[in-house]
Motif scaffolding. Structure first.
Motif, PDB file in Angstrom:
ATOM      1  N   GLU A 173      -1.886   7.775  -5.584  1.00 51.96           N
ATOM      2  CA  GLU A 173      -2.960   8.039  -4.632  1.00 51.96           C
ATOM      3  C   GLU A 173      -4.234   9.039  -5.263  1.00 51.96           C
ATOM      4  OE1 GLU A 173      -1.948   8.473  -0.537  1.00 51.96           O
ATOM      5  OE2 GLU A 173      -3.969   9.265   0.013  1.00 51.96           O
ATOM      6  N   THR A 192      -6.046   7.505  -7.979  1.00 49.80           N
ATOM      7  CA  THR A 192      -7.063   6.172  -7.568  1.00 49.80           C
ATOM      8  C   THR A 192      -8.393   7.056  -7.106  1.00 49.80           C
ATOM      9  OG1 THR A 192      -5.050   5.090  -7.077  1.00 49.80           O
ATOM     10  CG2 THR A 192      -7.161   4.312  -6.052  1.00 49.80           C
ATOM     11  N   GLU A 193      -8.006   8.151  -6.237  1.00 52.48           N
ATOM     12  CA  GLU A 193      -9.285   8.817  -5.700  1.00 52.48           C
ATOM     13  C   GLU A 193     -10.214   9.336  -6.806  1.00 52.48           C
ATOM     14  OE1 GLU A 193      -9.300  11.041  -2.276  1.00 52.48           O
ATOM     15  OE2 GLU A 193     -11.370  11.297  -2.540  1.00 52.48           O
ATOM     16  N   THR A 232       0.831  -1.318   0.056  1.00 53.31           N
ATOM     17  CA  THR A 232      -0.085  -0.126   0.113  1.00 53.31           C
ATOM     18  C   THR A 232       0.917   1.183  -0.154  1.00 53.31           C
ATOM     19  OG1 THR A 232      -1.364  -1.374   1.412  1.00 53.31           O
ATOM     20  CG2 THR A 232      -2.033   0.888   1.040  1.00 53.31           C
ATOM     21  N   LYS A 269      -7.016   2.551   2.909  1.00 60.67           N
ATOM     22  CA  LYS A 269      -5.906   2.545   3.656  1.00 60.67           C
ATOM     23  C   LYS A 269      -6.155   1.947   5.145  1.00 60.67           C
ATOM     24  CE  LYS A 269      -4.354   6.928   2.672  1.00 60.67           C
ATOM     25  NZ  LYS A 269      -3.544   7.880   2.361  1.00 60.67           N
ATOM     26  N   VAL A 279     -10.235   6.048  -0.899  1.00 62.44           N
ATOM     27  CA  VAL A 279      -8.742   5.675  -0.562  1.00 62.44           C
ATOM     28  C   VAL A 279      -8.653   5.426   0.838  1.00 62.44           C
ATOM     29  CG1 VAL A 279      -6.542   6.818  -0.610  1.00 62.44           C
ATOM     30  CG2 VAL A 279      -7.883   7.009  -2.573  1.00 62.44           C
ATOM     31  N   ILE A 300      -3.118   2.572  -4.908  1.00 59.02           N
ATOM     32  CA  ILE A 300      -2.892   3.716  -3.923  1.00 59.02           C
ATOM     33  C   ILE A 300      -1.318   3.918  -3.874  1.00 59.02           C
ATOM     34  CG2 ILE A 300      -3.100   4.160  -1.719  1.00 59.02           C
ATOM     35  CD1 ILE A 300      -5.708   2.889  -1.673  1.00 59.02           C
ATOM     36  N   ARG A 301      -0.508   2.816  -3.806  1.00 55.02           N
ATOM     37  CA  ARG A 301       1.123   2.993  -3.495  1.00 55.02           C
ATOM     38  C   ARG A 301       1.555   3.901  -4.806  1.00 55.02           C
ATOM     39  NH1 ARG A 301       3.577  -2.321  -4.366  1.00 55.02           N
ATOM     40  NH2 ARG A 301       3.638  -1.332  -6.676  1.00 55.02           N
TER      41      ARG A 301
END
Lengths: 293, 247, 319
Positions: C199, C202-203, C54, C213, C209, C195-196
């Motif tokens: 981020e 991805t949102e 992550t 997490k 997110v 996400i890694r």
């Protein structure tokens, strides 16, 4: 001794703490502010400063004052040089990536600490203060050296302020801090600025350490407390803000001494650690942040 | 039944300290439009669409999407309701294969609509999207190794994979060659058959080819709005923007 | 199931079978150290879900390991709880701790997240020292003799027996690897990776997110806590060091060395590092120096670690 004089003594002791802390924390804050680097090895630069001060003071013949003054000059320079090399050899190559940098400075912490252990040993060793004169106050005698520490810290802060606000170097640093990309575009040698800032940050920790060794002995594990305290100060003062850092250092230095009178030191540490953690979560710009640009 | 306005903003504001990036915009968008937003640099175009997509929080005012107030919704929830945003500066997963970039978007859509997210299904849908944007042959390549124009297409493909109601394109043709631009226009026309499109664009040829209506922003406010012909003829627009020559 | 996933699954199962079989050929001493390595490997595997997959670097994961150690050890020591009950309780408590700490810590990002996890762990460590009457402080507590053997599902399990401990460790490792494998191969694996890598993007693809997490943080902390509980139970000792900064750093070091973002990396890192430390401590007392040098060297020249490099160069299907 009545409560008034007692409080006066506690305040003086707190101010001495704060003086050393402010120098160390400003070093950490400068590095974080300009470079965005969380330097976990900062406490070890402090420790290294103290140990080098011991070496210099012990090997300097003549009056302790000469040894002390020599230490005050040589130690920060030597520690700054170590930091400069570390930046050149390690941090630049990592491109200051936050995760990699923090891992590398953890590594640096162990390397410095263990190297000192292997050469200097596990003993705690004192450095003679440059003068012993005790000031007689109506209620108690107070070491003039401790007052000197407070004065020296004030002078040094003045110098730092002058360098940051009034010199070309300070301008370069502030420009780099404000916007790295733009600074690069304007032809500021950002990498060089970084290396110097890293060295200066470490040098400030070393100065703090030289000032403290006549009061507190030099030991290879002495770096941890200043590291945690500096982090505390830098977070409460607002990451990267120098004024906030100075203000917070005085606050913490004063309250630390007074708190540990009333609580057990461990409990005081737990409470202050949790307090700082909450500041980081809920007031990420520090306790005093109000008008953010 | 009264028609619900597709997208509407009421007195939308976004101030950064003293800078009024967006300063009281009343804006409506109908379903099925291709709308272009133009305006000089610093007019607040990017900030405005950021407010629509939820990347930036509004200082004041309201955003209404399909009849619901979404002003306080976080970005990801707006995406789930059908507002997709493609970044001005290409923002893809550079280290991942091209198909994986699209697969992440496909998975988001499928799981948000409660459908099955088996690996095979996701891959099949991702392949369809790649075919639509013409990147099938690069499916297994690292996205960061694609040519710039192809990266822009991938960016659009990721938006497309969400099957959005509204697709916001922030300067999609910036840095593309002429032939790429014309292919891109064809793609947008095709997408527009089942999505509404909001386009920030500097290239006036693209704007004139694609847009049904044009909104001109200047200093955070709407300066003019109308058909391409109206805008071309509008004096104030010429002064503020077109008169300065090609951007 | 794709061909790559099949290969990866077979490899992981083969490693687990190999570890099981090793007990019949290696010395008693090796069985003991390998047991320890596996438990620490589980700890690092938990850390790796958060860091490797992550992209969140926690510098305080020892707080979860420590939570597991104490949530298992204290009820056994003070209230005479049965070992299985204490073990389950410890896993549950680690889970609760991970959720609470996660909700707080994930409000911060990057530098602040690292410092915050470090500080929270430090507060936990100090709390153990402060309540030294109950926790034994830095001296620690040795579990009572009665807890070294217990009945479970009709079996009598003797924790003083090295082979028994070894097999329990293999079993827990197998559970960790299989659970992580399923998690990482599924949609959460894709989401964590996304996400890694990026981020913000991805949102904007419609993912929550923060929840993702928190999920990663919770799984990570719970596995770390389980490792701690296993350590306390298998070796019958609890102490403040397990919650100290050094254990947080070790999880990081094992993961970096073996390869962040590979399922077997943390175990491999744990085996190599522990072996190295054993060898070094025969020659020098300053093995921390090497620990530091290795950390620096890894970040400089070998950021993907052993399995990460192998994955990149030769075995792209590796999970």
């Amino acid at each position: 001794m009545g409560f008034g004089p007692f409080l006066f003594l506690a305040t003086l002791e707190g101010l001495v703490q704060a003086s050393v802390l402010v120098l160390t924390a400003v070093g950490l804050s400068l590095v974080f502010g300009v470079m965005r680097v969380v330097n976990v090895a900062h406490g070890e630069f402090f420790m290294l400063g103290a140990v080098i001060a011991w070496f210099v003071a012990t090997n300097m013949p003549g009056d302790p004052a000469i040894g002390f003054i020599a230490a005050l000059i040589i130690s920060p320079l030597a520690v700054g040089a170590v930091a400069y090399v570390a930046d050149r050899l390690i941090l630049t190559r990592l491109n200051y990536n936050p995760e990699a940098t923090i891992v590398a400075t953890i590594g640096l912490l162990y390397v410095i600490q263990q190297s000192v252990l292997m050469t200097y040993g596990a003993d705690a060793r004192p450095v003679d203060p440059p003068f012993y004169y005790t000031i007689r106050l109506p209620w108690f005698g107070y070491s003039s050296y401790k007052l000197f520490v407070i004065a020296a810290a004030c002078v040094l802060l003045g110098v730092i302020w002058f360098v940051l606000k009034r010199t070309k170097w300070g301008l370069l640093m502030r420009a780099t801090q404000f916007d790295r990309e733009t600074a690069l575009a304007f032809g500021i040698p950002v990498r060089k600025v970084y290396s110097f800032v890293f060295a200066i940050g470490a040098g400030l920790a070393a100065i703090g350490a030289v000032l403290i060794v006549p009061i507190q002995q030099a030991h290879y594990l002495m770096g941890l407390d200043p590291l945690l305290l500096s982090f505390t100060v830098v977070i409460i003062g607002g990451l990267g803000s120098i004024q906030g850092t100075i203000f917070a250092a005085i606050l913490i230095g004063l309250s630390d001494g007074i708190l540990s009178v009333f609580f057990s030191p461990t409990l005081a540490k737990i409470v202050s650690t949790l307090f700082v953690a909450m500041v980081l979560v809920f007031k990420p710009n520090g306790l005093f942040a109000k008008a953010k640009r | 039944m009264a028609d619900v306005t597709f997208l509407k903003t009421k007195d939308l504001k976004c101030h950064f300290g003293g800078i009024k990036a967006v300063d009281g915009v009343d804006f409506t968008l109908e379903k099925g439009e291709i709308r272009a937003i133009i305006g000089p640099n610093g007019a607040g175009k990017s900030t405005f669409v950021s407010l629509l997509s939820g990347r930036t929080e509004a200082t004041a005012g309201e955003v209404e999407f399909l009849g619901e107030n979404v002003t306080r919704l976080p970005a990801y929830k707006r995406v789930r309701r059908g507002i997709a945003y493609t970044f001005q500066i290409t923002n893809i997963y550079k280290d991942f294969p091209v198909i994986e970039n699209v697969a992440i978007a496909v998975q988001s859509r499928l799981s948000n609509s409660g459908e099955k997210t088996g690996a095979g299904r996701i891959r099949a849908e991702a392949e369809k999207v790649l075919a639509r944007v013409g990147l099938s042959q690069f499916a297994e390549r690292k996205a960061g190794e694609l040519a710039y124009g192809h990266q822009r297409l991938l960016e659009v493909g990721m938006g497309l994979a969400l099957q959005p109601e509204l697709l916001i394109l922030d300067e999609p043709t910036q840095g593309l060659s002429d032939s790429e631009v014309s292919d891109f226009c064809d793609l947008v026309k095709e997408i527009a058959q089942n999505a509404t499109i909001l386009l920030i664009e500097h290239n006036m040829d693209v704007v004139m080819t694609l847009a049904g209506r044009i909104t001109v922003l200047n200093q955070g406010r709407i300066l003019a709005e109308g058909s391409p012909e109206d805008i071309r003829a509008n004096r104030a627009v010429q002064d503020a923007y077109l008169g300065r020559g090609d951007e | 199931m794709g061909a790559g996933m099949m290969k990866s699954l077979i490899l992981h199962l083969a490693v687990l079978v190999l570890l099981f079989l090793l007990q019949f050929v290696i010395s008693d001493y090796a069985i003991l150290t390998l047991t320890r390595m596996m438990v620490l490997g589980i700890f690092a595997s938990g850390f790796n879900i958060l860091f490797g997959y992550t992209g969140l670097l926690s510098l305080g994961h020892a707080m979860f390991f420590g939570a597991g150690v104490y949530a298992a050890g204290l009820p056994i020591y003070h209230f005479g709880w049965s070992v299985p009950l204490a073990f389950v309780f410890a896993i549950f408590m680690s889970f609760v701790a991970a959720v609470i700490i996660g909700v707080i810590a994930l409000r911060t990002v990057r530098d602040s997240f690292m410092i915050l996890t470090l500080m929270l762990a430090q507060a936990g460590y100090l709390a153990i020292l402060y309540f030294n009457r109950e926790t034994g402080g830095s001296e620690g507590l040795t579990m009572p003799q009665a807890s070294r053997s217990f009945d479970f599902l009709g079996l009598t399990i003797d924790l003083t027996d090295a082979a028994t401990r070894y097999n329990i460790a293999v079993l827990l490792l197998a559970i960790t690897i299989v659970v992580s494998f399923i998690l990482i191969q599924g949609r959460y694996g894709r989401l964590f990776n996304a996400i890694r890598e990026n981020e913000a993007r991805t949102e904007m693809l419609g993912y929550n997110v923060l929840t993702a997490k928190l999920f990663s943080f919770t799984v990570s902390g719970t596995i770390a806590g389980m490792a701690g509980a296993a350590y306390a139970i298998l070796f019958g000792y609890i102490g403040a060091t397990f919650a100290g900064i050094q254990y947080s750093i070790e999880a990081l070091l094992f993961t970096l060395l073996g390869g962040a973002g590979t399922l077997l990396g943390p175990l491999l890192g744990s085996i190599l590092m522990t072996t190295l430390i054993d060898r070094l401590s025969e020659v020098t007392s300053a093995y921390f120096l090497f620990l530091g040098l290795i950390l620096i060297a890894l970040t400089l020249w070998f950021p993907k670690g052993l399995l990460g490099t192998i994955k990149e160069k030769w075995l792209p299907w590796l999970t």
